[in-house]
Design a protein around this motif. Structure first.
Motif, mmCIF file in Angstrom:
data_model
loop_
_atom_site.group_PDB
_atom_site.id
_atom_site.type_symbol
_atom_site.label_atom_id
_atom_site.label_comp_id
_atom_site.label_asym_id
_atom_site.label_seq_id
_atom_site.Cartn_x
_atom_site.Cartn_y
_atom_site.Cartn_z
ATOM 1 N N SER A 201 38.980 97.505 45.009
ATOM 2 C CA SER A 201 38.152 96.396 44.502
ATOM 3 C C SER A 201 36.726 96.923 44.355
ATOM 4 C CB SER A 201 38.165 95.227 45.503
ATOM 5 O OG SER A 201 37.589 95.645 46.712
ATOM 6 N N LEU A 202 35.841 96.028 43.946
ATOM 7 C CA LEU A 202 34.419 96.383 43.905
ATOM 8 C C LEU A 202 33.841 96.147 45.296
ATOM 9 C CD1 LEU A 202 33.409 94.448 40.660
ATOM 10 C CD2 LEU A 202 34.079 96.855 40.867
ATOM 11 N N ALA A 203 32.904 96.995 45.670
ATOM 12 C CA ALA A 203 32.255 96.794 46.975
ATOM 13 C C ALA A 203 31.318 95.585 46.932
ATOM 14 C CB ALA A 203 31.498 98.046 47.378
ATOM 15 N N TYR A 204 30.867 95.213 45.742
ATOM 16 C CA TYR A 204 30.002 94.044 45.521
ATOM 17 C C TYR A 204 29.935 93.822 44.019
ATOM 18 C CZ TYR A 204 26.843 98.005 44.897
ATOM 19 O OH TYR A 204 26.302 99.195 44.494
ATOM 20 N N GLU A 205 29.408 92.690 43.630
ATOM 21 C CA GLU A 205 29.286 92.389 42.206
ATOM 22 C C GLU A 205 28.388 93.427 41.546
ATOM 23 O OE1 GLU A 205 30.648 89.319 40.708
ATOM 24 O OE2 GLU A 205 31.745 89.714 42.566
ATOM 25 N N THR A 206 28.866 94.003 40.450
ATOM 26 C CA THR A 206 28.092 95.050 39.780
ATOM 27 C C THR A 206 26.727 94.528 39.334
ATOM 28 O OG1 THR A 206 30.054 96.198 39.036
ATOM 29 C CG2 THR A 206 28.067 96.540 37.715
ATOM 30 N N SER A 245 31.201 102.267 48.631
ATOM 31 C CA SER A 245 30.113 103.105 48.132
ATOM 32 C C SER A 245 29.070 102.150 47.565
ATOM 33 C CB SER A 245 30.585 103.969 46.962
ATOM 34 O OG SER A 245 31.179 105.144 47.407
ATOM 35 N N ASP A 246 27.824 102.558 47.579
ATOM 36 C CA ASP A 246 26.740 101.707 47.061
ATOM 37 C C ASP A 246 25.755 102.646 46.372
ATOM 38 O OD1 ASP A 246 24.681 99.973 46.578
ATOM 39 O OD2 ASP A 246 24.223 99.569 48.681
ATOM 40 N N VAL A 247 25.888 102.729 45.047
ATOM 41 C CA VAL A 247 25.178 103.779 44.299
ATOM 42 C C VAL A 247 24.366 103.155 43.176
ATOM 43 C CG1 VAL A 247 25.533 105.758 42.767
ATOM 44 C CG2 VAL A 247 26.975 105.482 44.777
ATOM 45 N N THR A 248 23.165 103.694 42.964
ATOM 46 C CA THR A 248 22.387 103.292 41.789
ATOM 47 C C THR A 248 21.973 104.526 40.998
ATOM 48 O OG1 THR A 248 21.446 101.470 43.073
ATOM 49 C CG2 THR A 248 20.418 101.945 40.958
ATOM 50 N N VAL A 331 25.760 101.615 55.321
ATOM 51 C CA VAL A 331 26.857 101.316 54.398
ATOM 52 C C VAL A 331 28.126 101.902 54.985
ATOM 53 C CG1 VAL A 331 26.442 103.426 53.010
ATOM 54 C CG2 VAL A 331 27.584 101.476 51.955
ATOM 55 N N GLY A 332 29.275 101.334 54.658
ATOM 56 C CA GLY A 332 30.541 101.870 55.167
ATOM 57 C C GLY A 332 31.572 100.776 55.146
ATOM 58 N N LEU A 333 31.754 100.119 56.292
ATOM 59 C CA LEU A 333 32.671 98.980 56.348
ATOM 60 C C LEU A 333 31.956 97.818 55.660
ATOM 61 C CD1 LEU A 333 35.109 97.413 57.117
ATOM 62 C CD2 LEU A 333 34.491 97.576 59.483
ATOM 63 N N GLY A 334 32.145 97.771 54.342
ATOM 64 C CA GLY A 334 31.377 96.826 53.526
ATOM 65 C C GLY A 334 30.056 97.434 53.129
ATOM 66 N N VAL A 335 29.421 96.773 52.161
ATOM 67 C CA VAL A 335 28.171 97.326 51.624
ATOM 68 C C VAL A 335 27.015 97.182 52.617
ATOM 69 C CG1 VAL A 335 27.563 95.244 50.330
ATOM 70 C CG2 VAL A 335 26.732 97.468 49.565
ATOM 71 N N ARG A 336 27.125 96.229 53.539
ATOM 72 C CA ARG A 336 26.156 96.175 54.644
ATOM 73 C C ARG A 336 26.955 96.388 55.911
ATOM 74 N NH1 ARG A 336 22.930 96.147 51.051
ATOM 75 N NH2 ARG A 336 22.044 94.320 50.044
ATOM 76 N N ASP A 337 26.820 97.560 56.484
ATOM 77 C CA ASP A 337 27.571 97.832 57.711
ATOM 78 C C ASP A 337 26.715 97.443 58.920
ATOM 79 O OD1 ASP A 337 29.551 98.681 59.421
ATOM 80 O OD2 ASP A 337 29.858 100.614 58.494
#
Ligand code: GLY
Ligand code: MN
Ligand code: MN
Length: 431
Positions: A201-206, A245-248, A331-337
């Motif tokens: 799935s997505l880690a969060y809304e793009t 992952s949380d990448v910009t 970051v890790g278990l969810g976008v805010r760990d």
């Protein structure tokens, strides 16, 4: 899907539970950790949001199943109370009727009854009818967070899988970038490639914006067409088995930055480098934030948007007109760990921006490093901010640049015994 079947997860679960039990030091108290229940979508009959087990429960059980409760009595150990698979779930969701392991949830009442007079800490989602002792809950959560922060091998392998899918998605979309593409088309291609390359799935809304929308920190992609000469900012990540992952990345729509964009891009890239290199054991996270802020302030002085001494511009908050958020988070278990402000370090009420994380780094921690420079109309047009920082900013130039938007470069960094590793190093940047 319930329990993980990958190599090593059972040993990791035992280790996580053992470490939590040791650190929280319970004697006559007991601990409950609730999975939570599906959330109904208001007014939509039987529709629910996709179920996500509470992170604290998932960490200690690896079960993505609603209704469960993990219980711990220091004298007797852990019991996993689970909801048996129903015929409805088999019919509508294809759930397997196989044994879930653990005890039936109908036995929880008896377990609680036998411990009726003892104080309870309730973590995870609330457990029906249970009153959690606030101080005990705080101290047990602090202990669990301390265990959760050091990523183990199972967690890192899921994060690496999420990173592979994320890199593939960014590489795919970077090839498709061109004027006239819409933000929506780019979003669709990015997300499809994440899923093709192994994301659950997505880690969060793009977050995806073009042109002036790049100055919106959490921009929602729209039907807007990207124009020649504009920036495109994409903040997105794949998730694998609960791990994010949380990448910009910020790209030029037409393959070349303008001179001004290129200068700002280099300032952000340098702040990313400065901050990443400080992600080593023992460094205070706030030092990473301050180092990035100082680097951005120095860059913007050389560029001509800010005036004065970089340290003074950080001290006065002037740099935060252009970098209005913290340097990152766990970051890790969810976008805010499990990052947190440690007890006794409550932020100053008027500190701007507020840091979500205030603690020293240790090996195994995984942090985002996400400096940015933005021209935000709501900040640059604010009368009080303009008065406060009157002499620190070239306001005419800032106004002329308003349509440029913003630039952010975000990586995920693992603190190691020897130094650090950039987990997202394969996500293409623009160089
Ligand atoms: N991906 C959202 C954030 O970094 O805050
Ligand atoms: Mn992000
Ligand atoms: Mn982030």
């Amino acid at each position: 899907m319930t329990r993980g079947c990958e190599a090593g997860i059972e040993q990791q679960l035992q280790r996580r539970r053992r470490a939590t039990a040791e650190l929280c030091g319970l004697r006559d108290q007991v601990l409950l950790v609730g999975a939570g229940l599906p959330l109904p979508v208001p007014g939509r009959a039987d529709r629910t949001y996709p179920f996500r087990a509470h992170s604290e429960y998932l960490y200690l059980t690896d079960r993505e199943r609603p209704g469960g409760v993990l219980a711990f009595d220091p004298a007797e150990g852990w019991v996993d109370f689970v909801v048996p698979v129903t015929r409805e779930e088999q019919l509508w969701e294809g759930a397997s009727a196989g044994a879930l392991g653990g005890a039936g949830i109908d036995q929880l009442d008896r377990w609680l009854e036998a411990r009726r007079s003892r104080p309870v800490a309730c973590l995870g989602a609330p457990v029906d009818g249970i009153r959690s002792e606030p101080a005990l809950e705080r101290s047990v959560r602090a202990a669990l967070n301390q265990v959760r922060r050091r990523k183990d091998e199972s967690e890192l392998s899921r994060m690496r899988a999420a990173e592979l899918a994320t890199s593939a998605g960014f590489a795919h979309v970077a090839r498709l970038l061109k004027p006239d593409a819409t933000e929506r088309e780019l979003q669709i291609e990015l997300e499809a490639e994440f899923l093709r390359q192994g994301a659950d799935s997505l880690a969060y809304e793009t977050i995806l914006g073009s042109g002036p929308n790049t100055a919106v920190l959490h921009a929602r992609p729209s039907e807007r067409c990207v124009a020649d000469g504009e920036l495109v900012l994409i903040d997105a990540g794949a998730e694998v088995r609960g791990y994010a992952s949380d990448v910009t990345r910020t790209y030029p729509a037409s393959g070349r930055f303008t001179a001004e964009q290129a200068e700002l891009y280099r300032i952000v890239l340098e702040a990313n480098r400065v901050a990443t290199e400080r992600c080593v054991a023992g460094t205070e996270w706030r030092e990473v934030h301050v180092a990035a802020s100082r680097s951005i302030a120095a860059g913007l002085v050389a560029f001509g948007l800010l005036r004065g001494d970089p340290d003074a511009l950080v001290e006065s908050g002037a740099v935060y007109l252009f970098f209005p958020h913290g340097i990152g988070h766990m970051v890790g278990l969810g976008v805010r760990d499990a990052g947190e402000v440690l007890a006794g370090r409550e932020p100053e009420p008027d500190a701007f921006p507020r840091l979500r994380v205030d603690l020293p780094l240790l090996p195994g921690y995984t942090m985002t490093v996400e400096p940015g420079v933005y021209l935000v109309p709501a900040l640059l047009g604010d009368r009080d901010l303009r008065a406060r920082h009157r002499d620190a900013v070239d306001w005419d130039r800032a106004e002329r640049m308003l349509g440029l938007g913003g630039i952010r470069i975000e990586d995920n960094v693992l603190v190691t015994e020897q130094g650090f590793e950039v987990l997202t190093k394969n996500v293409p940047t623009f160089d």
